[in-house]
Design a protein around this motif. Structure first.
Motif, PDB file in Angstrom:
ATOM      1  N   TRP A  44     120.164  51.415  37.231  1.00 58.73           N
ATOM      2  CA  TRP A  44     119.126  51.626  38.239  1.00 58.73           C
ATOM      3  C   TRP A  44     119.804  51.817  39.588  1.00 58.73           C
ATOM      4  CZ3 TRP A  44     114.371  52.529  36.543  1.00 58.73           C
ATOM      5  CH2 TRP A  44     113.986  52.022  35.306  1.00 58.73           C
ATOM      6  N   ASP A  45     120.435  52.964  39.794  1.00 61.29           N
ATOM      7  CA  ASP A  45     121.082  53.248  41.083  1.00 61.29           C
ATOM      8  C   ASP A  45     120.040  53.453  42.182  1.00 61.29           C
ATOM      9  OD1 ASP A  45     123.575  53.192  39.813  1.00 61.29           O
ATOM     10  OD2 ASP A  45     123.543  55.362  39.438  1.00 61.29           O
ATOM     11  N   VAL A  46     118.939  54.075  41.846  1.00 64.45           N
ATOM     12  CA  VAL A  46     117.815  54.282  42.768  1.00 64.45           C
ATOM     13  C   VAL A  46     116.541  53.958  42.001  1.00 64.45           C
ATOM     14  CG1 VAL A  46     118.952  56.019  44.207  1.00 64.45           C
ATOM     15  CG2 VAL A  46     117.670  56.752  42.206  1.00 64.45           C
ATOM     16  N   TRP A  47     115.568  53.341  42.697  1.00 68.41           N
ATOM     17  CA  TRP A  47     114.319  53.023  42.024  1.00 68.41           C
ATOM     18  C   TRP A  47     113.280  52.537  43.015  1.00 68.41           C
ATOM     19  CZ3 TRP A  47     112.690  47.898  42.222  1.00 68.41           C
ATOM     20  CH2 TRP A  47     113.665  46.960  42.569  1.00 68.41           C
ATOM     21  N   TRP A  59     111.545  63.842  37.276  1.00 68.06           N
ATOM     22  CA  TRP A  59     112.626  64.818  37.128  1.00 68.06           C
ATOM     23  C   TRP A  59     112.344  66.057  37.972  1.00 68.06           C
ATOM     24  CZ3 TRP A  59     117.337  65.862  36.494  1.00 68.06           C
ATOM     25  CH2 TRP A  59     117.747  67.170  36.245  1.00 68.06           C
ATOM     26  N   ARG A  60     111.114  66.532  37.924  1.00 65.01           N
ATOM     27  CA  ARG A  60     110.753  67.706  38.730  1.00 65.01           C
ATOM     28  C   ARG A  60     110.916  67.431  40.225  1.00 65.01           C
ATOM     29  NH1 ARG A  60     105.623  68.332  35.153  1.00 65.01           N
ATOM     30  NH2 ARG A  60     106.417  69.649  33.486  1.00 65.01           N
ATOM     31  N   ALA A  61     110.540  66.219  40.646  1.00 63.54           N
ATOM     32  CA  ALA A  61     110.612  65.873  42.067  1.00 63.54           C
ATOM     33  C   ALA A  61     112.048  65.696  42.556  1.00 63.54           C
ATOM     34  CB  ALA A  61     109.814  64.597  42.330  1.00 63.54           C
ATOM     35  N   LEU A  62     112.948  65.249  41.668  1.00 62.44           N
ATOM     36  CA  LEU A  62     114.319  64.934  42.091  1.00 62.44           C
ATOM     37  C   LEU A  62     115.388  65.791  41.417  1.00 62.44           C
ATOM     38  CD1 LEU A  62     114.165  61.027  42.251  1.00 62.44           C
ATOM     39  CD2 LEU A  62     113.947  62.668  44.114  1.00 62.44           C
ATOM     40  N   ARG A  63     114.992  66.903  40.827  1.00 63.04           N
ATOM     41  CA  ARG A  63     115.971  67.715  40.100  1.00 63.04           C
ATOM     42  C   ARG A  63     117.096  68.247  40.981  1.00 63.04           C
ATOM     43  NH1 ARG A  63     111.389  71.478  38.757  1.00 63.04           N
ATOM     44  NH2 ARG A  63     111.109  72.652  40.658  1.00 63.04           N
ATOM     45  N   SER A  64     116.891  68.297  42.295  1.00 65.18           N
ATOM     46  CA  SER A  64     117.957  68.760  43.185  1.00 65.18           C
ATOM     47  C   SER A  64     118.979  67.661  43.484  1.00 65.18           C
ATOM     48  CB  SER A  64     117.376  69.285  44.498  1.00 65.18           C
ATOM     49  OG  SER A  64     116.738  68.236  45.197  1.00 65.18           O
ATOM     50  N   LEU A  65     118.711  66.435  43.055  1.00 57.33           N
ATOM     51  CA  LEU A  65     119.643  65.321  43.249  1.00 57.33           C
ATOM     52  C   LEU A  65     120.722  65.419  42.172  1.00 57.33           C
ATOM     53  CD1 LEU A  65     120.461  62.722  44.685  1.00 57.33           C
ATOM     54  CD2 LEU A  65     118.822  61.500  43.227  1.00 57.33           C
ATOM     55  N   VAL A  96     122.523  57.912  39.135  1.00 54.64           N
ATOM     56  CA  VAL A  96     122.998  59.090  39.846  1.00 54.64           C
ATOM     57  C   VAL A  96     124.511  59.133  39.695  1.00 54.64           C
ATOM     58  CG1 VAL A  96     123.129  60.298  42.055  1.00 54.64           C
ATOM     59  CG2 VAL A  96     121.111  58.907  41.509  1.00 54.64           C
ATOM     60  N   ALA A  97     125.009  60.207  39.103  1.00 55.11           N
ATOM     61  CA  ALA A  97     126.454  60.392  38.938  1.00 55.11           C
ATOM     62  C   ALA A  97     126.944  61.158  40.156  1.00 55.11           C
ATOM     63  CB  ALA A  97     126.762  61.140  37.651  1.00 55.11           C
ATOM     64  N   GLY A  98     127.219  60.446  41.202  1.00 54.02           N
ATOM     65  CA  GLY A  98     127.663  61.086  42.428  1.00 54.02           C
ATOM     66  C   GLY A  98     127.116  60.366  43.643  1.00 54.02           C
ATOM     67  N   ARG A  99     127.242  61.020  44.769  1.00 55.90           N
ATOM     68  CA  ARG A  99     126.787  60.447  46.036  1.00 55.90           C
ATOM     69  C   ARG A  99     125.267  60.381  46.066  1.00 55.90           C
ATOM     70  NH1 ARG A  99     125.115  61.556  50.991  1.00 55.90           N
ATOM     71  NH2 ARG A  99     124.835  63.802  50.759  1.00 55.90           N
ATOM     72  N   ILE A 100     124.758  59.275  46.591  1.00 54.39           N
ATOM     73  CA  ILE A 100     123.311  59.089  46.697  1.00 54.39           C
ATOM     74  C   ILE A 100     122.923  59.247  48.166  1.00 54.39           C
ATOM     75  CG2 ILE A 100     121.371  57.538  46.325  1.00 54.39           C
ATOM     76  CD1 ILE A 100     123.139  56.121  44.201  1.00 54.39           C
ATOM     77  N   PRO A 101     122.203  60.297  48.487  1.00 57.55           N
ATOM     78  CA  PRO A 101     121.770  60.461  49.878  1.00 57.55           C
ATOM     79  C   PRO A 101     120.777  59.381  50.272  1.00 57.55           C
ATOM     80  CG  PRO A 101     120.907  62.235  48.492  1.00 57.55           C
ATOM     81  CD  PRO A 101     121.746  61.359  47.616  1.00 57.55           C
ATOM     82  N   GLY A 102     120.700  59.091  51.541  1.00 54.05           N
ATOM     83  CA  GLY A 102     119.762  58.096  52.035  1.00 54.05           C
ATOM     84  C   GLY A 102     118.324  58.498  51.774  1.00 54.05           C
ATOM     85  N   GLY A 103     117.470  57.518  51.600  1.00 54.73           N
ATOM     86  CA  GLY A 103     116.045  57.766  51.479  1.00 54.73           C
ATOM     87  C   GLY A 103     115.539  58.101  50.089  1.00 54.73           C
ATOM     88  N   VAL A 104     116.398  58.082  49.077  1.00 57.20           N
ATOM     89  CA  VAL A 104     115.938  58.472  47.736  1.00 57.20           C
ATOM     90  C   VAL A 104     114.939  57.454  47.191  1.00 57.20           C
ATOM     91  CG1 VAL A 104     116.618  58.957  45.353  1.00 57.20           C
ATOM     92  CG2 VAL A 104     118.006  59.807  47.234  1.00 57.20           C
TER      93      VAL A 104
END
Length: 124
Positions: free
Chosen positions: A34-37, A59-65, A89-97
């Motif tokens: 649970w990296d983001v939730w 998935w549709r809402a966050l597919r660009s992540l 998230v396999a990578g950098r997590i931008p703020g506000g997710v």
């Protein structure tokens, strides 16, 4: 055959599911992270149908992540369903997710659609 983590089974479409008492969990990747939730509460609904409906929209809402793999946990609590949605998230997590996920879960149109698709089926 790939060995599954204890308690998990595959739905045959690349999703891993686990039922543990009142809780149903759906994830793309094991081990579950649970990296983001964010969380919300909905009326009592079909846990599996609700989890799949939410993960599809998430998935549709966050597919660009980049590197995002959705996960949804639905726990029946009396006449309510407590929902945690997010994932790894396999990578950098931008703020506000997490805030975006919280707003997504509170969207009235989505909530109505999830309730329509996950209402308990009554035998006739």
């Amino acid at each position: 055959m790939i060995a599954m983590a204890a308690g998990w089974h595959s739905d045959g479409r690349g999703w891993h599911e686990r039922r543990d008492g009142a809780t149903f969990v759906l994830t793309r990747r094991l081990p579950l992270r649970w990296d983001v939730w964010a969380q919300t509460v909905l009326p009592d609904l079909g846990r599996r149908r609700l989890a799949h409906a939410i993960r599809q929209d998430l998935w549709r809402a966050l597919r660009s992540l980049r590197g995002f793999a959705p996960a949804v946990e639905v726990t029946r609590d009396g006449r309510l369903c407590r929902v945690r949605a997010g994932g790894s998230v396999a990578g950098r997590i931008p703020g506000g997710v997490s805030e975006r996920i919280a707003a997504f879960l509170e969207d009235p149109g989505r909530r109505r659609a999830w309730q329509r698709s996950a209402t308990h089926r009554r035998s006739q």
